[in-house]
Scaffold this motif. Structure first.
Motif: not given
Lengths: 167, 344
Positions: B111-114, B235-236, B239-240, B244, B251-252
């Motif tokens: 899971r994206w954590c930063g 996506a998982e 995409a960050a 997307e 976003v990152m």
């Protein structure tokens, strides 16, 4: 010495204090009277909320009652959530995976939305505000404030007269 | 007198028992946990996994008792199809891994954590008897000697929306090499288009017709299920940063400048740990970028990573099938195909 309580005395007493009753009654009226509902037709809204540690952007949202709101939650760094007080509405977003859901704002008032996934130290303070319809509390509060100022000035004018009459 | 002595003995006995209960409980508890590894997950800036190397033996289960110290993390084993386990702060979650082949495995955060999420990786060394892990065959970009950092060459791009359905009409006209899988893997759409354009048999087709045919060739190398799997992986994991919609605006990387060959500066070393000098990934929805890359090149980029661009290496994480699905999905951006909306 018998107690002087004739009807005429009571009437003059009542007439002397009637202004106070008027003020108290109008104060109660301001507190509980229903405000006229806004006649705006409900519309569909798309609201994109970006969640980052530890804030929502935008953090304050103002909509009209009965709007159909689609919330798009975008997470900017870690997994965040959004749960809206007063409504059964919850979203959870990973970065890169925008989620959206729709609800009908059928309850007016001011509601907070909070992050629902523990996202770090300041997670409990990650709160935003959703205002549905006019902010009735602040309108009533301002009206009460004006009323109390008017009452104060009026009573200052009234009381010396009262005292001279009593003397 | 004897009775009082007995009573005193009893009192002392009860006190001893009362004192012993917590110790006995602790001893029993630790005996149950003797094979349990307590693993704390933290953001990479705060130390990442508390244990980054786990030693294990074939067929002996490893019990992991995990919790997160800050945000939501997850754990999974690279190159396996097992679903990841989510790790929430304030909760302990237990899981057991059993390895039946000796070798080195990678566990990673799911899971994206930063921004440094991908740095949360650790290894599990499995020793013991058994058939060792098959070494992966050399990826195609190595055997074909493709320079995966070379800029894409695209001379023409489709002028209108391509359609694989329309392209299927020209299937019978296509030469045999065009529908060959090795051609698909080693050739970029733009190069294949140029080869087909030069074919005399296809002289009657318009430029757009040939683009449709190329899109059809690309589509027939995958299945809807594989595309869906690729979309989910994208996506998982991608995409960050890549956005997307593949535009490279995830976003990152939102605060990074857009890549521009003009401001490329060799003096400034890019890829420092702080991310200074990083630029945004290229826009995959721009056909000038993706149509000039072959599936083998994309596979190479995914396996090797971006070498100082901030793109992690996925070689130890994804199976070759997963990378293939991902590559198939990526080309949808270049063709302008809309992804499957009904995927959750």
């Amino acid at each position: 010495m018998k107690l002087p309580l004739p009807i005429s005395n009571l009437i003059t007493f009542f007439l002397q204090w009637i202004w106070l009753f008027v003020f108290v009654l109008s104060g109660l009226l301001i507190l509980i009277a229903p405000l006229p509902q806004s006649s705006r037709t409900p519309q569909k809204r798309l609201i994109r909320i970006e969640a980052s540690s530890f804030q929502f952007t935008p953090g304050q949202i103002h909509i009209n009652p009965n709007d159909e709101v689609t919330v798009e939650l975008v997470s900017m760094d870690v997994v965040h959530g959004l749960s809206l007080d007063g409504y059964d509405f919850e979203l959870k977003a990973d970065p890169g995976q925008t989620v959206s859901a729709t609800f009908v704002a059928d309850k007016a008032g001011v509601f907070r939305f909070r992050c629902s996934v523990a996202c770090g130290n300041l997670h409990p303070f990650m709160i935003g505000k959703l205002q549905i319809g006019p902010n009735q509390l602040i309108i009533r509060g301002i009206a009460l404030l004006i009323l109390s100022i008017v009452t104060a000035f009026y009573s200052v004018r009234q009381i010396p007269q009262l005292q001279t009459r009593l003397a | 007198m004897k009775k009082e002595f007995l009573a005193r003995i009893l009192v002392i006995l009860f006190i001893l028992i009362a004192v012993a209960i917590p110790f006995a409980g602790q001893w029993l508890f630790s005996r149950n946990r003797i094979n349990t590894i307590e693993l704390h997950a933290r953001m990479p800036e705060n130390g990442g996994w508390s244990i980054e190397r786990i030693d294990a033996v074939v067929d002996e289960p490893i019990h992991l008792r995990m919790t997160s110290d800050d945000v939501v993390h997850g754990i999974a084993i690279g190159k396996s199809d097992l679903p990841g386990v989510d790790i929430y702060p304030g909760e302990f979650v237990e899981t057991t891994f059993v390895f039946d082949q000796p070798g080195q495995y990678t566990f990673y955060c799911t899971r994206w954590c930063g921004p440094n999420h991908w740095r949360m990786r650790g290894t599990i060394d499995v020793s013991g008897e058994g058939r060792p892990l098959q070494p992966e065959p050399q990826p195609l970009f190595v055997t074909l000697d493709i320079d995966i950092d070379s800029p894409p060459i695209v001379e023409t791009v489709p002028t209108e929306q391509v359609s694989a359905e329309r392209g299927a009409n020209f299937a019978s006209l296509l030469p045999t090499y065009a529908i060959d899988r090795t051609t698909y893997l080693s050739t970029s759409p733009a190069v294949l288009w140029m080869r087909l354009r030069a074919e005399s048999a296809l002289f009657s087709l318009s430029d757009q017709d040939i683009w449709d045919a190329v899109a059809w060739i690309w589509q027939r190398q995958t299945t809807p299920e594989n595309l869906e799997n690729g979309q989910r992986l994208y996506a998982e994991n991608c995409a960050a940063c890549h956005g997307e919609t593949g535009k490279g605006d995830g976003v990152m990387v939102r605060n990074n400048p857009v890549w521009d060959p003009g401001n490329h500066n060799m003096d400034k070393s890019s890829g420092s740990f702080t991310g200074e000098g990083f630029v945004r990934p290229r826009d995959s929805s721009d056909p000038k970028n993706l149509l000039g890359t072959s599936p083998a090149l994309l596979e190479g980029k995914i396996i090797r990573g971006g070498m100082g661009t901030g793109m992690p290496y996925w070689g130890p994480i994804f199976t070759s099938q997963q990378i293939e699905n991902l590559v198939s999905y990526l080309f949808n951006f270049a063709w302008g195909f809309t992804p499957n909306e009904n995927l959750d």
